[in-house]
Motif scaffolding. Sequence first.
Motif, PDB file in Angstrom:
ATOM      1  N   MET A 396      38.096  46.301  40.669  1.00 23.77           N
ATOM      2  CA  MET A 396      39.180  45.318  40.746  1.00 23.77           C
ATOM      3  C   MET A 396      38.745  43.979  40.183  1.00 23.77           C
ATOM      4  O   MET A 396      37.549  43.655  40.160  1.00 23.77           O
ATOM      5  CB  MET A 396      39.637  45.150  42.192  1.00 23.77           C
ATOM      6  N   ILE A 397      39.753  43.238  39.718  1.00 22.09           N
ATOM      7  CA  ILE A 397      39.559  41.869  39.245  1.00 22.09           C
ATOM      8  C   ILE A 397      40.427  40.961  40.104  1.00 22.09           C
ATOM      9  O   ILE A 397      41.617  41.223  40.290  1.00 22.09           O
ATOM     10  CB  ILE A 397      39.943  41.728  37.758  1.00 22.09           C
ATOM     11  N   MET A 398      39.822  39.912  40.650  1.00 27.06           N
ATOM     12  CA  MET A 398      40.556  38.942  41.464  1.00 27.06           C
ATOM     13  C   MET A 398      40.582  37.629  40.679  1.00 27.06           C
ATOM     14  O   MET A 398      39.529  37.021  40.448  1.00 27.06           O
ATOM     15  CB  MET A 398      39.880  38.734  42.822  1.00 27.06           C
ATOM     16  N   MET A 399      41.774  37.191  40.255  1.00 33.66           N
ATOM     17  CA  MET A 399      41.873  35.965  39.465  1.00 33.66           C
ATOM     18  C   MET A 399      42.557  34.866  40.279  1.00 33.66           C
ATOM     19  O   MET A 399      43.662  35.054  40.797  1.00 33.66           O
ATOM     20  CB  MET A 399      42.658  36.182  38.179  1.00 33.66           C
ATOM     21  N   PHE A 400      41.878  33.717  40.370  1.00 32.84           N
ATOM     22  CA  PHE A 400      42.433  32.540  41.036  1.00 32.84           C
ATOM     23  C   PHE A 400      42.777  31.507  39.972  1.00 32.84           C
ATOM     24  O   PHE A 400      41.924  31.122  39.163  1.00 32.84           O
ATOM     25  CB  PHE A 400      41.413  31.956  42.018  1.00 32.84           C
ATOM     26  N   THR A 401      44.029  31.045  39.973  1.00 31.11           N
ATOM     27  CA  THR A 401      44.491  30.107  38.956  1.00 31.11           C
ATOM     28  C   THR A 401      45.614  29.269  39.533  1.00 31.11           C
ATOM     29  O   THR A 401      46.186  29.593  40.582  1.00 31.11           O
ATOM     30  CB  THR A 401      44.980  30.860  37.705  1.00 31.11           C
ATOM     31  N   ASP A 402      45.918  28.157  38.833  1.00 30.11           N
ATOM     32  CA  ASP A 402      47.076  27.359  39.252  1.00 30.11           C
ATOM     33  C   ASP A 402      48.315  27.724  38.442  1.00 30.11           C
ATOM     34  O   ASP A 402      49.390  27.159  38.666  1.00 30.11           O
ATOM     35  CB  ASP A 402      46.769  25.869  39.104  1.00 30.11           C
ATOM     36  N   GLY A 403      48.172  28.661  37.521  1.00 33.16           N
ATOM     37  CA  GLY A 403      49.331  29.114  36.762  1.00 33.16           C
ATOM     38  C   GLY A 403      49.101  29.054  35.264  1.00 33.16           C
ATOM     39  O   GLY A 403      48.193  28.372  34.787  1.00 33.16           O
ATOM     40  N   VAL A 424      44.235  44.747  39.318  1.00 32.36           N
ATOM     41  CA  VAL A 424      44.212  43.307  39.075  1.00 32.36           C
ATOM     42  C   VAL A 424      45.004  42.614  40.174  1.00 32.36           C
ATOM     43  O   VAL A 424      46.179  42.921  40.397  1.00 32.36           O
ATOM     44  CB  VAL A 424      44.799  42.960  37.694  1.00 32.36           C
ATOM     45  N   PHE A 425      44.353  41.704  40.858  1.00 32.79           N
ATOM     46  CA  PHE A 425      44.996  40.901  41.894  1.00 32.79           C
ATOM     47  C   PHE A 425      45.003  39.452  41.413  1.00 32.79           C
ATOM     48  O   PHE A 425      43.962  38.923  41.003  1.00 32.79           O
ATOM     49  CB  PHE A 425      44.226  41.003  43.211  1.00 32.79           C
ATOM     50  N   THR A 426      46.164  38.831  41.450  1.00 29.47           N
ATOM     51  CA  THR A 426      46.291  37.452  40.984  1.00 29.47           C
ATOM     52  C   THR A 426      46.663  36.544  42.144  1.00 29.47           C
ATOM     53  O   THR A 426      47.449  36.921  43.021  1.00 29.47           O
ATOM     54  CB  THR A 426      47.345  37.343  39.874  1.00 29.47           C
ATOM     55  N   PHE A 427      46.103  35.335  42.124  1.00 33.25           N
ATOM     56  CA  PHE A 427      46.323  34.373  43.200  1.00 33.25           C
ATOM     57  C   PHE A 427      46.752  33.051  42.586  1.00 33.25           C
ATOM     58  O   PHE A 427      46.005  32.432  41.817  1.00 33.25           O
ATOM     59  CB  PHE A 427      45.033  34.168  44.004  1.00 33.25           C
ATOM     60  N   GLN A 440      52.635  37.471  38.329  1.00 33.85           N
ATOM     61  CA  GLN A 440      53.223  38.638  39.010  1.00 33.85           C
ATOM     62  C   GLN A 440      53.155  39.862  38.098  1.00 33.85           C
ATOM     63  O   GLN A 440      52.820  40.961  38.546  1.00 33.85           O
ATOM     64  CB  GLN A 440      54.671  38.336  39.388  1.00 33.85           C
ATOM     65  N   TRP A 441      53.470  39.653  36.837  1.00 32.05           N
ATOM     66  CA  TRP A 441      53.469  40.789  35.895  1.00 32.05           C
ATOM     67  C   TRP A 441      52.069  41.389  35.765  1.00 32.05           C
ATOM     68  O   TRP A 441      51.914  42.610  35.742  1.00 32.05           O
ATOM     69  CB  TRP A 441      53.971  40.312  34.535  1.00 32.05           C
ATOM     70  N   MET A 442      51.045  40.546  35.634  1.00 29.95           N
ATOM     71  CA  MET A 442      49.672  41.057  35.511  1.00 29.95           C
ATOM     72  C   MET A 442      49.328  41.973  36.674  1.00 29.95           C
ATOM     73  O   MET A 442      48.753  43.057  36.489  1.00 29.95           O
ATOM     74  CB  MET A 442      48.674  39.889  35.482  1.00 29.95           C
ATOM     75  N   ALA A 443      49.630  41.538  37.898  1.00 31.93           N
ATOM     76  CA  ALA A 443      49.296  42.330  39.074  1.00 31.93           C
ATOM     77  C   ALA A 443      50.093  43.627  39.101  1.00 31.93           C
ATOM     78  O   ALA A 443      49.544  44.710  39.341  1.00 31.93           O
ATOM     79  CB  ALA A 443      49.549  41.510  40.334  1.00 31.93           C
ATOM     80  N   CYS A 444      51.384  43.537  38.850  1.00 31.86           N
ATOM     81  CA  CYS A 444      52.244  44.724  38.938  1.00 31.86           C
ATOM     82  C   CYS A 444      51.931  45.733  37.833  1.00 31.86           C
ATOM     83  O   CYS A 444      52.070  46.944  38.032  1.00 31.86           O
ATOM     84  CB  CYS A 444      53.716  44.311  38.861  1.00 31.86           C
ATOM     85  N   ALA A 445      51.506  45.246  36.682  1.00 26.71           N
ATOM     86  CA  ALA A 445      51.223  46.140  35.564  1.00 26.71           C
ATOM     87  C   ALA A 445      49.858  46.814  35.697  1.00 26.71           C
ATOM     88  O   ALA A 445      49.534  47.707  34.910  1.00 26.71           O
ATOM     89  CB  ALA A 445      51.299  45.363  34.248  1.00 26.71           C
ATOM     90  N   ASN A 446      49.062  46.400  36.694  1.00 25.91           N
ATOM     91  CA  ASN A 446      47.716  46.949  36.834  1.00 25.91           C
ATOM     92  C   ASN A 446      47.411  47.362  38.270  1.00 25.91           C
ATOM     93  O   ASN A 446      46.282  47.204  38.741  1.00 25.91           O
ATOM     94  CB  ASN A 446      46.689  45.910  36.344  1.00 25.91           C
ATOM     95  N   LYS A 447      48.448  47.873  38.954  1.00 29.08           N
ATOM     96  CA  LYS A 447      48.285  48.482  40.282  1.00 29.08           C
ATOM     97  C   LYS A 447      47.683  47.523  41.302  1.00 29.08           C
ATOM     98  O   LYS A 447      46.989  47.940  42.221  1.00 29.08           O
ATOM     99  CB  LYS A 447      47.429  49.750  40.188  1.00 29.08           C
TER     100      LYS A 447
END
Length: 1179
Positions: A396-403, A424-427, A440-447
């Motif tokens: 898994m990849i956990m990405m923290f960003t402000d957008g 891929v989990f996005t925060f 949202q798309w990144m996370a949904c497109a990568n389970k």
Amino acid sequence: MAVPARTCGASRPGPARTALPWPRRGPRPGVRSPASGSPRLLLLFLPPLLLLPLLAAPGASAYSFPQQHTMQHWARRLEQEIDGVMRIFGGVQQLQEIYKDNRNLFEVQENEPQKLVEKVAGDIESLLDRKVQALKRLADAAENFQKAHRWQDNIKEEDIVYYDAKADAELDDPESEDVERGSKASTLRLDFIEDANFKNKVNYSYTAVQIPTDIYKGSTIILNELNWTEALENVFTENRRQDPTLLWQVFGSATGVTRYYPATPWRAPKKIDLYDVRRRPWYIQGASSPKDMVIIVDVSGSVSGLTLKLMKTSVCEMLDTLSDDDYVNVASFNEKAQPVSCFTHLVQANVRNKKVFKEAVQGMVAKGTTGYKAGFEYAFDQLQNSNITRANCNKMIMMFTDGGEDRVQDVFEKYNWPNRTVRVFTFSVGQHNYDVTPLQWMACANKGYYFEIPSIGAIRINTQEYLDVLGRPMVLAGKEAKQVQWTNVYEDALGLGLVVTGTLPVFNLTQDGPGEKKNQLILGVMGIDVALNDIKRLTPNYTLGANGYVFAIDLNGYVLLHPNLKPQVSQVGGLEGGKPYEIGTPDFLPCLLQTTNFREPVTLDFLDAELEDENKEEIRRSMIDGHKGHKQIRTLVKSLDERYIDEAMRNYTWVPIRSTNYSLGLVLPPYSTFYLQANLSDQILQVKLPISKLKDFEFLLPSSFESEGHVFIAPREYCKDLNASDNNTEFLKNFIELMEKVTPDSKQCNNFLLHNLILDTGITQQLVERVWRDQDLNTYSLLAVFAATDGGITRVFPNKAAEDWTENPEPFNASFYRRSLDNRGYVFKPPPQDALLRPLELENDTVGILVSTAVELSLGGRTLRPAVVGVKLDLEAWAEKFKVLASNRTHQDQPQKCGPNSHCEMDCEVNNEDLLCVLIDDGGFLVLSNQNHQWDQVGRFFSEVDANLMLALYNNSFYTRKESYDYQAACAPQPPGNLGAAPRGIFVPTIADFLNLAWWTSAAAWSLFQQLLYGLIYHSWFQADPAEAEGNPEARESSCVMKQTQYYFGAVNASYNAIIDCGNCSRLFHAQRLTNTNLLFVVAEKPLCSQCEAGRLLQKETHCPADGPEQCELVQRPRYRRGPHICFDYNATEDTSDCGRGASFPPSLGVLVSLQLLLLLGLPPRPQPQVHAHASHRP
């Protein structure tokens, strides 16, 4: 290892039988032989070498440094004196005869390693299997109860009756959240009874419930959870009826509720208790398969201030959701990506590596522009690196960003599609106006899943909920995934000591409707504790001897059982040794809620529990792979007091414990192959009288001590009703009182221990009778004589000597006893430095030097060492005797006299102002000196007495050293440099901020109000804990790493002369090992000036600020390990449509204004109930 050349050089040593080599500068030579170079060169230097001993020392014109044969003569006199005293008073031969004369009173039994280890492994397997069966009953029942439960939307708090484990503490705290809210729940008030098994007060009729402080107890989800889990109470009770040895039984729910049995009040910390079962390693281990995780953090210029702090804190909290089965790396990115620490690839998520990450994260600085592509490419490259050790399960990849706007679809197409093996989990961190659709798309497109962290209050819940997603394949796998796993060792907060926990996941078996897909959510994890003491009771007691032991390791190589497993952990709140998060500590934003008293799992590697070598690496690998084997090795052994190193033979035997991930090992010295078992049947067992009436028991009575010597008995569990005591006199009294009532064949007593104790009482009394009583100890300047036995007897003669006896009454825990067994000859043990009196206080002759040796028996071709005998030397008297023995006296009372016109050799008596003579033991500690002012330094490491000479001894290979690390130490942290009066960790806005309307609707304002709101409710955010203010050591201590250095004899075993070459300050010295002892005899010129000061060798334990050896180097050569045998990271039927659509609740301006008015009025606000549990848990 040679000391650097900047220190004083030392000559290469030479054996006595060859010419003395020419001294030369340079580091410690690696070659022991003195004869290097060509023969012609040696002849050229021969005249100066012959003249060297004749050089007169300044200030002593009539004397020269003693010649080598003279010093060898002194050494032989010392050896003869020591041997003579030990032969007369030690009584080794006499004790051997006593054993043989009493041969009818004992039998010689054999330890058969293979049979022993297989039996113990089978017993442990049976013990754990009973816990496994209880776990399975609980998990099956929980799934059925939840499936049958009817969800109630209108459920009320007053409808639920349960025992709130924190209720008593909250009622005692007027600032408690629930007191202010006026909780409507019907909380039971229970009575508790003290239970010895739990070492706590418990109630067996009820379960207890713990709900995290940041979860609202009155929410619909929590109330329904409490409703259906109440039925578990009967299953807990039935489990205990079937197996009364069961300890804590726990259900940790995915909603955060913990229900455990039996009920006992929660031990909450002094500050806010934010314990959450979902963040505990045992829960995480049971709820998901191992993970390979790459965390990438956006550090572009738009991420600054509070948002960057939130990201740093979020990463720290994310790291805390990982266990030793997981692998991780952390990188920051803007236009480029780079690791935040020295780790360039995935590393094991152990405690020390996570500390490195947490420290490195604090150094992240925001600058540049956002480049998602750089961050994701770096992460995928990390996960595709197959040349390193890793979990090889969930990726898994956990990405923290402000957008941001970039979806980096091309990166996913290249690395992850179509199989989507990496989640891929996005925060989205902070409050901002960016479009979150790409995240949202990144996370949904990568389970994966998309989360929002608008403020500090959202960090904890949103950095742990990814586990629900990882649990989906496990739930869908059904029964195949119902695997019991056993945790690492940790300290139980409720008093059980060290425990392990068996875990089993509980699945949601409901369906959303007729014909709908199977639910894929995990309900929680069941856990049952097993105390390590219960496992230890299955291992042989005392038949393995003082240096034999049983150990066990897991697939990570961490020890489950080992005599060196002694973690220093302070007491804090919680249920199972979990970390109590305390708000209000300094710098609480980076990292969030830091604490002292982090009760981490005890992850002591087998190679750190012992002194590492290649043989042990092979043994460890074989055990991890589940093989059985046997190997005899010569290895280094650290003494019990951690001052010495011995080289000894050990036999290792190991087998796997079936149905577990553990492997069991047995270690036996060759001399422990056999042991004595008392056979007193002919003398006593037919007498149905109390044991106190039996033969030899009278010599345990204090009334016999004056004539027979004082007896210390080992504080063992001889009988179940025997009251333990740390005071040996009181323990002996308790023992004697019990023996007045107990018969020899009593079922409540351990006959092996009891009969061996009585046998050794009689054996040692006969030693007094045959040897000690008729000898005058003062004639040989002895303070005491003593004998200690495997049976648990330590007899000290005369009785008055017991007043100054400081050795452990348990021989197996006494350093002198264990070292004597491993070393042939006489082992000297000077008193520790802190136990010494000052020179002016030596008049009472109370300071003594212990000399001990093992008693070896040979009975019918079977050899064993059942006892140790010795003497205690009077320090002052033997220091004077040492001078005489190392002198040129020809008569007892006449020191040598040297005329003014003659040349004489110096000696240690007449020339003590110019000549230093010392005895140093094998650990480098001073034992005796001819310098009166050094008597108070006996027991010190010799480098503290004469750094220059000790360095020369080390450089000339008389000593070598071993460095190791103690990973179980507890240290007091350094106090903060500035303790201001302002609230800690709070952002303080400027006047301009208050006047700016835009600021009132910003993320900073909302975060500030959150912090102030919590601060008003929980004053501990702003006030220092009284315990900390008073300097309570328990409140301050935390785990740390200590570096240990021990010295031991090198390969040099002959007589050597050498020069410490420092120009005009050069010193001659001679060193020689004393035969049949652990002593080094050293004669040296006293230093004439300070120009030759050398670097001081260190022996004291030192604190390692960077958690031990360089972690960046260690990860490049990771130790062998294996992960769990099965992995659940994929299921074709998984529904990935639930991937997060954002759930932030930005406050309205009206809410903010209302909060501000409340703050101005000084009234504590009543927050609206917020459910910090994911809505997807609802069936």
